[in-house]
Design a protein around this motif. Structure first.
Motif, PDB file in Angstrom:
ATOM      1  N   ALA A   1     -73.459 -35.888  53.789  1.00 21.87           N
ATOM      2  CA  ALA A   1     -72.521 -36.865  54.373  1.00 21.87           C
ATOM      3  C   ALA A   1     -71.423 -36.137  55.146  1.00 21.87           C
ATOM      4  O   ALA A   1     -70.998 -36.581  56.214  1.00 21.87           O
ATOM      5  CB  ALA A   1     -71.926 -37.752  53.280  1.00 21.87           C
ATOM      6  N   LYS A   2     -71.000 -34.998  54.612  1.00 24.66           N
ATOM      7  CA  LYS A   2     -69.949 -34.226  55.298  1.00 24.66           C
ATOM      8  C   LYS A   2     -70.426 -33.750  56.662  1.00 24.66           C
ATOM      9  O   LYS A   2     -69.623 -33.475  57.538  1.00 24.66           O
ATOM     10  CB  LYS A   2     -69.557 -33.004  54.457  1.00 24.66           C
ATOM     11  CG  LYS A   2     -68.648 -33.336  53.297  1.00 24.66           C
ATOM     12  CD  LYS A   2     -68.239 -32.041  52.599  1.00 24.66           C
ATOM     13  CE  LYS A   2     -67.679 -32.337  51.216  1.00 24.66           C
ATOM     14  NZ  LYS A   2     -67.802 -31.184  50.319  1.00 24.66           N
ATOM     15  N   GLN A   3     -71.727 -33.599  56.807  1.00 25.69           N
ATOM     16  CA  GLN A   3     -72.274 -33.132  58.090  1.00 25.69           C
ATOM     17  C   GLN A   3     -72.797 -34.293  58.928  1.00 25.69           C
ATOM     18  O   GLN A   3     -73.736 -34.152  59.701  1.00 25.69           O
ATOM     19  CB  GLN A   3     -73.388 -32.118  57.843  1.00 25.69           C
ATOM     20  CG  GLN A   3     -72.887 -30.914  57.078  1.00 25.69           C
ATOM     21  CD  GLN A   3     -73.900 -29.789  57.062  1.00 25.69           C
ATOM     22  OE1 GLN A   3     -74.836 -29.761  57.834  1.00 25.69           O
ATOM     23  NE2 GLN A   3     -73.696 -28.843  56.167  1.00 25.69           N
ATOM     24  N   THR A   4     -72.190 -35.443  58.716  1.00 25.54           N
ATOM     25  CA  THR A   4     -72.601 -36.636  59.454  1.00 25.54           C
ATOM     26  C   THR A   4     -71.355 -37.297  60.014  1.00 25.54           C
ATOM     27  O   THR A   4     -70.386 -37.499  59.292  1.00 25.54           O
ATOM     28  CB  THR A   4     -73.336 -37.608  58.506  1.00 25.54           C
ATOM     29  OG1 THR A   4     -74.474 -36.938  57.967  1.00 25.54           O
ATOM     30  CG2 THR A   4     -73.785 -38.860  59.231  1.00 25.54           C
ATOM     31  N   PHE A   5     -71.389 -37.613  61.297  1.00 30.43           N
ATOM     32  CA  PHE A   5     -70.216 -38.192  61.945  1.00 30.43           C
ATOM     33  C   PHE A   5     -70.366 -39.706  62.009  1.00 30.43           C
ATOM     34  O   PHE A   5     -71.192 -40.240  62.739  1.00 30.43           O
ATOM     35  CB  PHE A   5     -70.086 -37.598  63.351  1.00 30.43           C
ATOM     36  CG  PHE A   5     -68.751 -37.820  63.995  1.00 30.43           C
ATOM     37  CD1 PHE A   5     -67.757 -36.851  63.932  1.00 30.43           C
ATOM     38  CD2 PHE A   5     -68.471 -38.995  64.682  1.00 30.43           C
ATOM     39  CE1 PHE A   5     -66.517 -37.042  64.532  1.00 30.43           C
ATOM     40  CE2 PHE A   5     -67.233 -39.203  65.288  1.00 30.43           C
ATOM     41  CZ  PHE A   5     -66.258 -38.219  65.215  1.00 30.43           C
ATOM     42  N   GLY A   6     -69.563 -40.391  61.200  1.00 35.46           N
ATOM     43  CA  GLY A   6     -69.604 -41.850  61.180  1.00 35.46           C
ATOM     44  C   GLY A   6     -68.446 -42.436  61.966  1.00 35.46           C
ATOM     45  O   GLY A   6     -67.561 -41.705  62.423  1.00 35.46           O
ATOM     46  N   VAL A   7     -68.455 -43.745  62.093  1.00 34.21           N
ATOM     47  CA  VAL A   7     -67.400 -44.433  62.841  1.00 34.21           C
ATOM     48  C   VAL A   7     -66.018 -44.131  62.252  1.00 34.21           C
ATOM     49  O   VAL A   7     -65.020 -44.108  62.966  1.00 34.21           O
ATOM     50  CB  VAL A   7     -67.682 -45.952  62.867  1.00 34.21           C
ATOM     51  CG1 VAL A   7     -66.449 -46.746  63.205  1.00 34.21           C
ATOM     52  CG2 VAL A   7     -68.779 -46.257  63.886  1.00 34.21           C
ATOM     53  N   ASN A   8     -65.966 -43.873  60.946  1.00 28.90           N
ATOM     54  CA  ASN A   8     -64.663 -43.610  60.344  1.00 28.90           C
ATOM     55  C   ASN A   8     -64.262 -42.144  60.375  1.00 28.90           C
ATOM     56  O   ASN A   8     -63.222 -41.761  59.866  1.00 28.90           O
ATOM     57  CB  ASN A   8     -64.647 -44.145  58.916  1.00 28.90           C
ATOM     58  CG  ASN A   8     -64.883 -45.639  58.920  1.00 28.90           C
ATOM     59  OD1 ASN A   8     -64.564 -46.312  59.901  1.00 28.90           O
ATOM     60  ND2 ASN A   8     -65.440 -46.162  57.871  1.00 28.90           N
ATOM     61  N   ASP A   9     -65.113 -41.318  60.989  1.00 30.35           N
ATOM     62  CA  ASP A   9     -64.752 -39.907  61.141  1.00 30.35           C
ATOM     63  C   ASP A   9     -64.008 -39.656  62.442  1.00 30.35           C
ATOM     64  O   ASP A   9     -63.504 -38.551  62.650  1.00 30.35           O
ATOM     65  CB  ASP A   9     -66.005 -39.034  61.077  1.00 30.35           C
ATOM     66  CG  ASP A   9     -66.598 -39.025  59.675  1.00 30.35           C
ATOM     67  OD1 ASP A   9     -65.891 -38.567  58.757  1.00 30.35           O
ATOM     68  OD2 ASP A   9     -67.715 -39.516  59.486  1.00 30.35           O
ATOM     69  N   GLY A  10     -63.974 -40.622  63.286  1.00 29.68           N
ATOM     70  CA  GLY A  10     -63.245 -40.428  64.528  1.00 29.68           C
ATOM     71  C   GLY A  10     -63.732 -41.362  65.618  1.00 29.68           C
ATOM     72  O   GLY A  10     -64.670 -42.142  65.428  1.00 29.68           O
ATOM     73  N   PHE A  11     -63.073 -41.256  66.756  1.00 26.69           N
ATOM     74  CA  PHE A  11     -63.376 -42.090  67.920  1.00 26.69           C
ATOM     75  C   PHE A  11     -64.842 -41.900  68.307  1.00 26.69           C
ATOM     76  O   PHE A  11     -65.357 -40.780  68.292  1.00 26.69           O
ATOM     77  CB  PHE A  11     -62.432 -41.655  69.051  1.00 26.69           C
ATOM     78  CG  PHE A  11     -62.475 -42.520  70.275  1.00 26.69           C
ATOM     79  CD1 PHE A  11     -62.631 -43.900  70.205  1.00 26.69           C
ATOM     80  CD2 PHE A  11     -62.318 -41.933  71.544  1.00 26.69           C
ATOM     81  CE1 PHE A  11     -62.640 -44.678  71.355  1.00 26.69           C
ATOM     82  CE2 PHE A  11     -62.322 -42.700  72.695  1.00 26.69           C
ATOM     83  CZ  PHE A  11     -62.494 -44.068  72.600  1.00 26.69           C
TER      84      PHE A  11
END
Ligand SMILES: Cc1ncc(COP(=O)(O)O)c(C=O)c1O
Lengths: 475, 429
Positions: free
Chosen positions: A53-63
């Motif tokens: 999960a840490k290596q996955t960019f979701g909508v809540n990880d940034g713009f």
């Protein structure tokens, strides 16, 4: 990072099931191949996926201004609703499902009102699936009218790849037409393309350049006059919902992406939901069953022999519809256009900030998204759209859609969505500006971005040439 | 009303002005006036979060949640370990897009790579894709892999799930394939109708009536006639019965819902597809591959994209774009939590409990209508399935699926002996 299989330790396991409480027996012929699933403790599994999960960019990880994908915030109340036992623990064939039926019926009413359609099916599981379904309606319509010679679908060159691919799957021949200078449908080209063999036109409006085609009514009129039908790719509905309706633009059938305009999450590539709506004259052709109300009770009812049949098992991605419906309830009459207007505002504001340094493919007002072209910048500096996209990652921004639409060279397609604040847009503009400075001062340094992610750019050629598509065990 | 728009009215005004607009209406100058909605949408007012939650709760309460389920018919209630829900609810996985940007998507990409590996292990096949919409679509997509301009005939056994039959027929009609149904003998697929010149045949194991088909022999006969075999197989059954590869199938497909997905009134579910390396480049949809990054570190990417719509457009092997990634993740976590022993145990309990139920029903005078062995579903005679199910519903039991000639029962590890005994009592009363 180690795979689950490399973490596996023989003999390790979780304790999930009770012992069998009936006499055990086994089938006569059995599997011979050893079942090499990972053997893990719950701690192992939990840590493994936390790491992934840490290596996955979701909508809540940034713009996440990924053009054409409408990566808006995914509201939590929608998730709560979809997790309710009364929805998750219901068998698709059980009769006692008034709640599910009522929900589907109401969602259909909302979405028909928003799109100007008369009836809808929720069977399609994604946008492309909806396209295929909509095209099936067109095919069926012509068949029933004895016009099997109508076997061509017109698709502008700016269309998403799924449009021509869906047309082929539906047995149509694709006629690609070039867009005009302003990125819209070239009316002359369209007039040349239509004829006795036209089954229909597939169009995205606002188009993939983020432009609302002013001639939309003329376009649909030209197709109708030639005897064809008009299909609306609803991927970009977020710009216009509550403002103008595909049904009023002259479209006969549409698909929506509930996982775009209607806030349901993308799940790393699905599940989505691509309901298909149509005008009344096409509704008997829809796949799946129709929900009919008698004495206040809802029930599934066969559509009859005109129906194309079924495009998916059961009733589609029901829980995704639950999420979208919660969102529709939240927005209501006033919220729907409010969302559209702010999506368009955010896009125009960000475009305004960026066009000081970057070239916009089509100047003027945009809708919910706009496309930058780095063609000239690349000629001058060698920095490509890909380089800028990758550099953005180091600023904690998910890159825009790259190299789409195809009629723009070195394209970056930016869609901020309405759920981003002015501060986020200002910060993003700063990042773009910072990258622009680097392009001017040290363009070479951009070719090996990103620097902060777990890996640098992967060797895609090697991946395709020597496909390694699964973990291989040592033995 | 809620909209999730963070900007304040003042900020909106500033943004409008800076971008050169005086009001919101200005933004829609390009939209022909006569097309714009003149009135507000005819829809209810928006609601607060609390109201939405209440409304949804009330709706969900209108559905019956059965304490006990004896129905499968394509959607199975299995136990879902707590870890599954916890992992698949992680925000990063839930909210990410398709992993086009490999550098910041290694997590999803690796999870798909692991999923592909597990599907290969379950099916015994060499390559798996990243999923398609559901089991029925997987079968239809597999048909597309087999047909050629010269071979457009497709056989489908009458013992496949009715939805699989419908979807294969619909896709085939659209593309221009010819579908012919294969008849049954005692509930099992009869190969007699299969003639040379067809592209493929679609079979199901266990079949819709729960029966274990003699797939090896059907495959042998099909192959002898140059017909490729698409086998739709229940993934739980794969842990006990021979694998699709052991049966000799060319393409293995199926509904992955039993692997950790709740019933959910039919979706989201998971279509899995796996095949041999010969057919690899015909597989539809996303595929993740392992490679290295510029520093030589292990890296995962979406690969073999030359098959796909965004590159090939009208020549693509399929139109699929978004698939069922989160469901594939669900299946991986489920299979990891169960492990090899757990999966064998699930399969064994399904089989044992269904056989216990069948035996007890038989003792009570309720007979099966087929003679062959079955996996975890079977059909018994039943004069009036609707009436029986109504009676069972009053006891909190979802009864079997009405089918031609009787009623289709299902047991999984969820059904206790006490529940089974109680069911037998009700049915025989
Ligand atoms: C314009 C357009 N059409 C169709 C699609 C296909 O949607 P899906 O991925 O849900 O199949 C997309 C998605 O990227 C799109 O942007």
């Amino acid at each position: 990072m180690k795979t689950l299989f490399e973490r596996s330790v023989s003999g390790r396991h979780c304790t999930i099931l009770p012992v069998c409480d009936v006499p055990e027996c086994t089938p006569e012929t059995r599997r011979e191949k050893p079942l090499r699933l990972p053997e893990l403790s719950e701690t192992d599994i939990s840590r493994h996926y936390t790491e992934l999960a840490k290596q996955t960019f979701g909508v809540n990880d940034g713009f996440y201004p990924l053009g054409s994908c409408t990566m808006k915030y995914n509201p939590k109340v929608n998730e709560d609703a979809a997790a309710m036992e009364g929805f998750t623990e219901v068998h698709p064939t059980q009769k006692a499902a008034q709640g599910s039926l009522r929900l589907l019926k109401s969602a259909e009413q909302y979405l028909c009102e928003i799109t100007g359609m008369d009836e809808m099916t929720f069977q399609p599981a994604a946008g492309a699936h909806g396209e295929l379904t909509g095209l099936m309606l067109i095919k069926r319509y012509h068949e029933y009218n004895g016009h099997t010679e109508r076997n061509k679908i017109i698709v502008p060159d700016s269309a998403h790849g799924t449009n021509p691919a869906s047309s082929s799957m539906c047995g149509f021949t694709v006629i690609n037409i070039p867009s005009s200078q302003d990125g819209c449908v070239d009316l002359d080209e369209l007039r040349k393309a239509v004829g006795e063999d036209t089954a229909g036109l597939m169009l995205t409006n606002p188009n993939t350049l983020g432009i609302f085609d002013k001639n939309i009514k003329e376009i649909t009129d030209i197709v109708h006059a030639a005897g064809g039908l008009c299909y609306y790719d609803g991927a970009n509905l977020n710009a216009v919902m509550g403002i103008v309706r595909p049904g009023d633009m002259g479209f006969d059938c549409i698909h929506l992406n509930l996982h775009k305009s209607f806030s349901t999450p993308h799940g790393g590539g699905g599940p989505g939901s691509g309901p298909v709506g149509c005008k009344a004259f096409l509704s008997d052709y829809l796949p799946g069953e129709r929900i009919v109300e008698t004495d206040g009770k809802l029930a599934w009812c066969d559509r009859g022999e005109k129906s194309v049949g079924a495009v998916r098992g059961f009733h589609g991605n029901f829980l995704v519809v639950v999420k979208a419906f919660a969102y529709l309830l939240t927005l209501g009459r006033q919220g729907i256009p409010e969302v559209a207007k702010n999506a368009v505002l955010n896009a125009n504001y960000l475009k305004h900030l960026l066009e000081k340094h970057y070239e916009v493919a089509k100047p003027g007002i945009c809708m919910h998204e706009f496309v930058l072209t780095l063609e000239n910048l690349k000629k001058e500096t060698g920095v490509s759209a890909m380089d800028v996209a990758k550099a953005l990652q180091d600023y904690g921004i998910h890159p825009p859609t790259m190299y789409f639409p195809l009629n723009v060279h070195e394209a970056l397609m930016v869609e901020p969505t309405e759920t981003e604040s002015k501060e986020t847009l200002d910060n993003a503009a700063e990042a773009f500006l910072d990258i622009y400075r680097t392009i001017k001062e040290n363009p070479e340094s951009l070719h090996d971005t990103p620097h902060k992610s777990p890996i640098s750019r992967p060797d895609e050629v090697n991946a395709a040439r020597h496909p390694k598509l699964r973990y291989h065990f040592d033995d | 009303m809620g909209t999730y728009i963070p900007s304040t009215d003042q900020q909106k005004q500033e943004m409008l002005e800076q971008a050169g607009f005086s009001c919101f209406d200005d933004l829609y100058r390009d939209v022909p006036e006569e097309l714009k909605l003149k009135e507000e949408l005819n829809l209810p007012d928006g609601r607060s979060e609390m109201e939405v939650k209440r409304f949804m709760k009330a709706l969900s309460n209108e559905n019956t949640v059965y304490e006990t389920v004896f129905r499968g018919a394509g959607a199975y209630r299995h136990y879902i370990p707590s870890i599954v829900k916890s992992v698949v609810n992680k925000e990063e996985f839930v909210t990410a897009y398709t992993p086009y940007q490999a550098e910041i998507s290694q997590g999803v990409l690796q999870s798909i790579f692991e999923y592909q590996t597990m599907i290969c292990e379950l099916t015994g096949m060499e390559v798996s894709n990243a999923s398609v919409y559901d089991g029925a679509v997987a079968a239809a997509e597999a048909v597309s892999m087999c047909v050629t301009p010269k071979k457009k005939k497709v056989y489908v056994s009458k013992a496949v799930h009715p939805d699989t039959m419908k979807v294969v027929k619909t896709y085939s009609w659209a593309y221009g394939n010819e579908v012919e149904e294969l008849d049954l003998k005692d509930g099992l697929t009869d190969d007699e109708g299969m003639m040379e010149g067809a592209a493929c045949v679609v079979l199901q194991q266990p079949n819709y009536f729960g029966l274990i088909e003699d797939i090896s022999s059907l495959v042998e006969k099909a192959h002898a006639k140059g017909i490729q075999v698409i086998l739709s197989m229940n993934p739980v059954a794969m842990c006990a019965l021979p694998t699709p590869a052991e049966y000799g199938a060319d393409i293995a497909v199926g509904e992955g819902q039993p692997l950790g997905m709740p019933l959910s009134y039919g979706g989201p579910y998971l279509g899995f597809m796996a095949t041999n390396s010969k057919l690899m480049r015909k597989l539809p949809g996303r595929i993740v591959g392992e490679t290295v990054d510029h520093e030589g570190r292990k890296a995962y990417v979406l690969t073999l994209q030359a098959r796909e719509q965004h590159i090939r457009r009208e020549k693509a092997s399929s139109n699929i774009c978004s698939n069922e990634a989160l469901c594939a993740l669900t299946a991986s976590v489920y299979l990891s939590a169960m492990g090899p022993q757990g999966m064998k145990e699930v399969a064994s309990q399904c089989y044992s409990k269904a056989h216990y139920l069948a035996a007890e029903l038989e003792k009570a005078g309720v007979r099966r209508i087929h003679s062959g062995d079955f996996f975890h579903e079977f059909v018994t005679e039943c004069a009036d399935p609707e009436a029986l199910n109504e009676k069972l519903a009053a006891k909190g039991i979802l009864g079997g699926m009405p089918v031609e000639g009787g009623i289709l029962w299902c047991c999984t590890e969820m059904n206790t002996k006490a529940e089974i005994d109680a069911l037998v009592q009700e049915v025989s009363r």
